[in-house]
Design a protein around this motif. Structure first.
Motif, mmCIF file in Angstrom:
data_model
loop_
_atom_site.group_PDB
_atom_site.id
_atom_site.type_symbol
_atom_site.label_atom_id
_atom_site.label_comp_id
_atom_site.label_asym_id
_atom_site.label_seq_id
_atom_site.Cartn_x
_atom_site.Cartn_y
_atom_site.Cartn_z
ATOM 1 N N LEU A 145 -97.068 -45.904 -75.138
ATOM 2 C CA LEU A 145 -97.393 -44.562 -75.613
ATOM 3 C C LEU A 145 -97.756 -44.675 -76.992
ATOM 4 O O LEU A 145 -96.937 -44.985 -77.953
ATOM 5 N N TYR A 168 -99.817 -37.622 -76.960
ATOM 6 C CA TYR A 168 -99.789 -39.101 -76.842
ATOM 7 C C TYR A 168 -100.831 -39.352 -75.773
ATOM 8 O O TYR A 168 -101.211 -38.706 -74.819
ATOM 9 N N PHE A 222 -86.116 -37.599 -70.368
ATOM 10 C CA PHE A 222 -84.951 -37.968 -71.122
ATOM 11 C C PHE A 222 -83.907 -38.228 -70.563
ATOM 12 O O PHE A 222 -83.391 -37.842 -69.534
ATOM 13 N N LEU A 282 -100.276 -37.566 -72.394
ATOM 14 C CA LEU A 282 -99.018 -36.784 -72.226
ATOM 15 C C LEU A 282 -98.707 -36.002 -73.463
ATOM 16 O O LEU A 282 -98.984 -36.317 -74.492
ATOM 17 N N TYR A 299 -85.780 -43.158 -72.299
ATOM 18 C CA TYR A 299 -86.331 -42.368 -71.293
ATOM 19 C C TYR A 299 -86.708 -43.254 -69.879
ATOM 20 O O TYR A 299 -86.894 -44.481 -70.050
ATOM 21 N N PRO A 334 -84.170 -34.772 -78.471
ATOM 22 C CA PRO A 334 -85.312 -35.501 -77.835
ATOM 23 C C PRO A 334 -86.522 -34.664 -77.434
ATOM 24 O O PRO A 334 -86.597 -33.513 -77.365
ATOM 25 N N GLN A 335 -87.716 -35.435 -77.279
ATOM 26 C CA GLN A 335 -88.713 -34.819 -76.894
ATOM 27 C C GLN A 335 -88.745 -34.680 -75.298
ATOM 28 O O GLN A 335 -88.297 -35.549 -74.607
ATOM 29 N N HIS A 336 -89.588 -33.633 -74.875
ATOM 30 C CA HIS A 336 -89.593 -33.479 -73.389
ATOM 31 C C HIS A 336 -91.050 -33.428 -73.136
ATOM 32 O O HIS A 336 -91.903 -32.876 -73.720
ATOM 33 N N PHE A 337 -91.098 -34.047 -71.981
ATOM 34 C CA PHE A 337 -92.699 -34.447 -71.770
ATOM 35 C C PHE A 337 -93.228 -33.688 -70.394
ATOM 36 O O PHE A 337 -92.400 -33.609 -69.408
ATOM 37 N N GLY A 338 -94.520 -33.405 -70.530
ATOM 38 C CA GLY A 338 -95.267 -32.853 -69.256
ATOM 39 C C GLY A 338 -95.497 -34.202 -68.301
ATOM 40 O O GLY A 338 -94.937 -35.365 -68.746
ATOM 41 N N ASP A 339 -96.088 -33.984 -67.130
ATOM 42 C CA ASP A 339 -96.449 -35.001 -66.300
ATOM 43 C C ASP A 339 -97.709 -35.551 -66.542
ATOM 44 O O ASP A 339 -98.007 -36.422 -65.956
ATOM 45 N N PHE A 399 -96.550 -32.444 -79.483
ATOM 46 C CA PHE A 399 -96.973 -33.771 -79.579
ATOM 47 C C PHE A 399 -98.054 -34.224 -78.388
ATOM 48 O O PHE A 399 -97.785 -33.504 -77.443
ATOM 49 N N LYS A 436 -95.728 -39.944 -63.419
ATOM 50 C CA LYS A 436 -95.016 -38.622 -63.914
ATOM 51 C C LYS A 436 -94.809 -38.645 -65.584
ATOM 52 O O LYS A 436 -94.882 -40.028 -66.009
ATOM 53 N N GLY A 437 -94.335 -37.849 -66.356
ATOM 54 C CA GLY A 437 -94.032 -38.084 -67.674
ATOM 55 C C GLY A 437 -92.707 -38.487 -67.809
ATOM 56 O O GLY A 437 -91.883 -38.587 -66.818
ATOM 57 N N PRO A 438 -92.463 -39.180 -68.933
ATOM 58 C CA PRO A 438 -91.307 -39.854 -69.266
ATOM 59 C C PRO A 438 -90.019 -38.732 -69.174
ATOM 60 O O PRO A 438 -89.941 -37.268 -69.650
ATOM 61 N N PHE A 459 -83.977 -43.505 -78.476
ATOM 62 C CA PHE A 459 -83.855 -42.415 -77.221
ATOM 63 C C PHE A 459 -84.402 -43.585 -76.161
ATOM 64 O O PHE A 459 -85.118 -44.512 -76.264
#
Lengths: 109, 115
Positions: free
Chosen positions: B43, B35, A46, B90, A36, B103-108, B33, A42-44, A34
């Motif tokens: 991470l 991190y 995709f 995160l 990113y 894919p993993q989707h992340f918060g801010d 998840f 900010k967060g990653p 993957f």
């Protein structure tokens, strides 16, 4: 030991100067790789998933490729808004992601 | 679009306090998840969960616990905060599939400072 290594750590480009970021990995049982993008604070976000050697994915000025040991993120004619940290991660069978430490890209106009 | 919401962007706590970090996702994802991200270390996975009331240790679980009472919510708990837990935290979620991996989707993120 499973490992993901990204190079270079930092890359400075002029606007329009194409280049590539590298992600090399040593994992057994790769299920997916993957990419990113992460902006400061900010967060990653995709970008791409690659599953098998020879696969390529494209999005605007970015193109990701995968071989049996590494992946490249090619940036064609970058713009300042492409400045960010790019993270690579691999997924092994039955486990969560293993992340590289990232490449910080700066594009100046 | 997937939305992963972390309850606080910035948090300051004192050594020894019990700290709760909350994460909510709105896409009915099975996997969640936690991190932490530190300069030069990247991470690192603390805990993850593949289902309600289920949890698995990641690479650095010491000093942390988690709770997943509802599918959309995953909480990270610092049992007794210490200064070396100052970090960016995160949360991420992903869908569980039997075939190709999603894919993993992340918060801010939550930037946590322990004083």
């Amino acid at each position: 030991e499973d490992q993901v290594t990204q190079s270079p750590e930092a890359l400075r480009l002029q606007e329009g100067e194409s280049s590539s970021l590298n992600c090399s990995y040593t994992v057994s049982g790769l299920r997916g790789l993957f990419w990113y993008r992460q902006d400061p604070g900010k967060g990653p976000e995709f970008l791409f998933t690659l599953y098998s050697a020879g696969e390529e994915k494209e999005k605007e000025r970015l193109k990701a490729t995968l071989t049996k040991k590494e992946s490249f993120l090619h940036i064609t004619a970058p713009k300042p808004e492409d400045s960010a940290t790019y993270l690579c991660a691999v997924e092994k069978a039955g486990t969560a992601l293993i992340f590289g430490k990232g490449t910080t890209l700066s594009v100046s106009s | 679009d997937v939305k992963v919401t972390q309850s606080s962007r910035y948090l300051v706590k004192r050594t020894g306090e019990k700290v709760f970090l909350e994460c909510v996702q709105d896409m009915d994802h099975e996997n969640m998840f936690w991190y932490r991200q530190d300069p030069g270390l990247g991470l690192r996975l603390i805990y993850f969960s593949y289902d309600v009331k289920m949890k698995e240790k990641g690479d650095i679980p010491e000093g942390y616990s988690v709770s997943r009472e509802k599918k959309e919510r995953f909480s990270l708990i610092l049992e007794s905060a210490s200064t070396n837990q100052t970090s960016m935290y995160l949360c991420a979620s992903s869908i569980k599939t039997g075939g190709s991996n999603q894919p993993q989707h992340f918060g801010d993120g939550t930037r946590l400072s322990i004083l």
